[in-house]
Design a protein around this motif. Structure first.
Motif, PDB file in Angstrom:
ATOM      1  N   GLY A  36       0.823  -1.213   0.000  1.00  0.00           N
ATOM      2  CA  GLY A  36       0.000   0.000   0.000  1.00  0.00           C
ATOM      3  C   GLY A  36       0.851   1.253   0.000  1.00  0.00           C
ATOM      4  N   GLY A  37       1.944   1.234   0.768  1.00  0.00           N
ATOM      5  CA  GLY A  37       2.868   2.363   0.725  1.00  0.00           C
ATOM      6  C   GLY A  37       3.513   2.514  -0.641  1.00  0.00           C
ATOM      7  N   GLY A  38       3.792   1.379  -1.307  1.00  0.00           N
ATOM      8  CA  GLY A  38       4.317   1.458  -2.665  1.00  0.00           C
ATOM      9  C   GLY A  38       3.321   2.065  -3.630  1.00  0.00           C
ATOM     10  N   ALA A  39       2.022   1.733  -3.453  1.00  0.00           N
ATOM     11  CA  ALA A  39       0.994   2.338  -4.304  1.00  0.00           C
ATOM     12  C   ALA A  39       0.922   3.840  -4.089  1.00  0.00           C
ATOM     13  N   LEU A  40       1.028   4.273  -2.821  1.00  0.00           N
ATOM     14  CA  LEU A  40       1.041   5.716  -2.553  1.00  0.00           C
ATOM     15  C   LEU A  40       2.261   6.385  -3.166  1.00  0.00           C
ATOM     16  N   LEU A  41       3.401   5.727  -3.075  1.00  0.00           N
ATOM     17  CA  LEU A  41       4.620   6.269  -3.687  1.00  0.00           C
ATOM     18  C   LEU A  41       4.485   6.356  -5.203  1.00  0.00           C
ATOM     19  N   LEU A  42       3.843   5.367  -5.814  1.00  0.00           N
ATOM     20  CA  LEU A  42       3.608   5.401  -7.254  1.00  0.00           C
ATOM     21  C   LEU A  42       2.699   6.564  -7.640  1.00  0.00           C
ATOM     22  N   ALA A  43       1.642   6.778  -6.857  1.00  0.00           N
ATOM     23  CA  ALA A  43       0.729   7.882  -7.154  1.00  0.00           C
ATOM     24  C   ALA A  43       1.439   9.228  -7.066  1.00  0.00           C
ATOM     25  N   VAL A  44       2.286   9.391  -6.054  1.00  0.00           N
ATOM     26  CA  VAL A  44       3.027  10.654  -5.917  1.00  0.00           C
ATOM     27  C   VAL A  44       3.981  10.849  -7.090  1.00  0.00           C
ATOM     28  N   SER A  45       4.635   9.783  -7.503  1.00  0.00           N
ATOM     29  CA  SER A  45       5.565   9.898  -8.630  1.00  0.00           C
ATOM     30  C   SER A  45       4.837  10.212  -9.936  1.00  0.00           C
ATOM     31  N   LEU A  46       3.658   9.610 -10.130  1.00  0.00           N
ATOM     32  CA  LEU A  46       2.887   9.916 -11.339  1.00  0.00           C
ATOM     33  C   LEU A  46       2.425  11.363 -11.355  1.00  0.00           C
ATOM     34  N   VAL A  47       2.026  11.860 -10.196  1.00  0.00           N
ATOM     35  CA  VAL A  47       1.633  13.278 -10.133  1.00  0.00           C
ATOM     36  C   VAL A  47       2.843  14.168 -10.398  1.00  0.00           C
ATOM     37  N   TRP A  48       3.997  13.780  -9.882  1.00  0.00           N
ATOM     38  CA  TRP A  48       5.210  14.575 -10.078  1.00  0.00           C
ATOM     39  C   TRP A  48       5.619  14.594 -11.553  1.00  0.00           C
ATOM     40  N   HIS A  49       5.409  13.458 -12.246  1.00  0.00           N
ATOM     41  CA  HIS A  49       5.741  13.360 -13.666  1.00  0.00           C
ATOM     42  C   HIS A  49       4.466  13.333 -14.515  1.00  0.00           C
ATOM     43  N   SER A  50       3.486  14.106 -14.138  1.00  0.00           N
ATOM     44  CA  SER A  50       2.200  14.080 -14.845  1.00  0.00           C
ATOM     45  C   SER A  50       2.335  14.539 -16.291  1.00  0.00           C
ATOM     46  N   HIS A  51       3.200  15.492 -16.549  1.00  0.00           N
ATOM     47  CA  HIS A  51       3.365  15.981 -17.924  1.00  0.00           C
ATOM     48  C   HIS A  51       3.931  14.884 -18.823  1.00  0.00           C
ATOM     49  N   ALA A  52       4.977  14.181 -18.354  1.00  0.00           N
ATOM     50  CA  ALA A  52       5.564  13.106 -19.154  1.00  0.00           C
ATOM     51  C   ALA A  52       4.590  11.951 -19.311  1.00  0.00           C
ATOM     52  N   ALA A  53       3.806  11.643 -18.266  1.00  0.00           N
ATOM     53  CA  ALA A  53       2.827  10.561 -18.367  1.00  0.00           C
ATOM     54  C   ALA A  53       1.735  10.914 -19.372  1.00  0.00           C
ATOM     55  N   GLY A  54       1.288  12.166 -19.389  1.00  0.00           N
ATOM     56  CA  GLY A  54       0.273  12.581 -20.363  1.00  0.00           C
ATOM     57  C   GLY A  54       0.781  12.517 -21.790  1.00  0.00           C
ATOM     58  N   GLU A  55       2.003  12.928 -22.010  1.00  0.00           N
ATOM     59  CA  GLU A  55       2.574  12.856 -23.362  1.00  0.00           C
ATOM     60  C   GLU A  55       2.716  11.402 -23.826  1.00  0.00           C
TER      61      GLU A  55
ATOM     62  N   LEU B  53      16.310   3.009 -24.203  1.00  0.00           N
ATOM     63  CA  LEU B  53      15.270   2.805 -25.212  1.00  0.00           C
ATOM     64  C   LEU B  53      14.080   2.080 -24.587  1.00  0.00           C
ATOM     65  N   LEU B  54      13.238   2.849 -23.906  1.00  0.00           N
ATOM     66  CA  LEU B  54      12.030   2.299 -23.300  1.00  0.00           C
ATOM     67  C   LEU B  54      10.812   2.748 -24.104  1.00  0.00           C
ATOM     68  N   PRO B  55       9.830   1.893 -24.248  1.00  0.00           N
ATOM     69  CA  PRO B  55       8.643   2.303 -24.991  1.00  0.00           C
ATOM     70  C   PRO B  55       7.885   3.387 -24.233  1.00  0.00           C
ATOM     71  N   PRO B  56       7.217   4.276 -24.944  1.00  0.00           N
ATOM     72  CA  PRO B  56       6.427   5.312 -24.256  1.00  0.00           C
ATOM     73  C   PRO B  56       5.192   4.685 -23.597  1.00  0.00           C
ATOM     74  N   PHE B  57       5.215   4.663 -22.278  1.00  0.00           N
ATOM     75  CA  PHE B  57       4.112   4.074 -21.535  1.00  0.00           C
ATOM     76  C   PHE B  57       3.871   4.947 -20.303  1.00  0.00           C
ATOM     77  N   PRO B  58       2.614   5.245 -19.967  1.00  0.00           N
ATOM     78  CA  PRO B  58       2.365   6.185 -18.857  1.00  0.00           C
ATOM     79  C   PRO B  58       2.971   5.754 -17.524  1.00  0.00           C
TER      80      PRO B  58
END
Length: 303
Positions: free
Chosen positions: A3-22, A79-84
């Motif tokens: 559960g703490g890992g899920a919270l950490l993932l959510a914070v990281s996605l919010v921090w990199h929201s621009h890259a995830a959206g692209e 060389l990683l595929p673009p994935f959110p």
């Protein structure tokens, strides 16, 4: 921990929201394709939470052979595929204090394990009848052993989750992808054991002392109540009360006895209470009256 890992993932996605959206927009242009990508991301969220937990534990995860992502240093494959979800991966380079702060997740998980172990150690029933709640508290050795067992179980569970969440995605560079199960399990055992054991022992001592203090307060209050009101309670007894429906029979009996006494030359006492007025024959009514008061006693009726 997961559960703490899920919270950490959510914070990281919010921090990199621009890259995830692209990355989300680059994968497909139609709404049906975007909906499919969104569903795929939601399906892979549990796997990503396990990856984030492995990252917080220290060993991190592997994004390609030889490319380890950890709090101390991050080296993702170029060389990683673009994935959110991959947009939440930290940038390449040494770790910063912000990345090191992820270590709070296993610390908190170990403290939670220790606290619940202490709760189990102080929630047992006493073996002897009449003993207080403090008598059912485990010893500190048993509490520490229970915390170690809980840490081992957590390590086994995290190792299994890491084994199912990772694996090869291809050959060559993608032959290793995700957390290494034995590293994640070993780190979980170390973190949880080091934190949970002292927390469990300390919490067990604190909760046991609180239970003993509550027991002393209850015993003292019970003794005070017994000393204050021990001899002041009135005793209640049954006192016979004359029945209204029996007066006509008592009157006839009195007249008969008076006539018999006059014939025999014996004066009858007309004011005397008839015999049997307070006996228990005939279903007479009864009432409950206090036999004695706070400092005196009264005789029973009819005696």
């Amino acid at each position: 921990l997961v559960g703490g890992g899920a919270l950490l993932l959510a914070v990281s996605l919010v921090w990199h929201s621009h890259a995830a959206g692209e990355a989300f927009l680059r994968l497909t242009e139609g709404w049906s394709g975007r909906l499919a990508v969104l569903l795929l991301c939601l399906t892979l969220v549990p796997n990503a939470a396990v990856w984030a937990a492995a990252y917080a534990l220290g060993p991190g995860f592997v994004l390609g052979a030889g490319h380890v992502v950890a709090p101390t240093a991050s080296a993702p494959a170029p060389l990683l595929p673009p994935f959110p979800l991959l947009a939440a991966v930290p940038d390449a380079g040494p770790g910063t204090p912000l990345h090191w702060a992820a270590g709070a997740v296993p610390l908190l998980a170990g403290a939670v394990v220790g606290w619940f172990t202490a709760r189990a150690a102080t929630a047992g029933e006493p073996k002897e009848r009449g003993a207080g709640p403090a008598a059912g508290v485990w010893s500190w050795r048993r509490t520490a052993a229970a915390a170690v067992v809980a840490a081992v179980l957590c390590a086994v569970l995290v190792a299994l989750l890491a084994a199912f969440a990772g694996g090869p995605l291809g050959s060559a560079a993608l032959a290793r992808f995700g957390p290494v199960w034995w590293q994640a399990g070993g780190a979980t055992l170390a973190w949880t054991g080091v934190v949970a054991v002292p927390v469990a022992v300390a919490a067990r001592a604190w909760r046991g002392r609180s239970a003993a203090a509550r027991e002393e307060v209850v015993e003292a209050s019970g003794a005070e109540e017994a000393a204050d009101g021990g001899g002041r309670r009135p005793r209640w007894v049954r006192v016979p009360v004359p029945s209204v429906g029996r007066w006509w029979r008592r009157g006839a009996t009195k007249d008969a006895e008076a006539g018999a006494g006059a014939g025999a030359g014996v004066d009858g006492d007309v004011d005397a209470v008839p015999f049997g007025l307070y006996d228990g024959d005939g279903g007479g009514a009864y009432d409950l009256l206090p036999a004695d008061g706070p400092g005196q006693s009264s005789p029973r009726g009819g005696e």
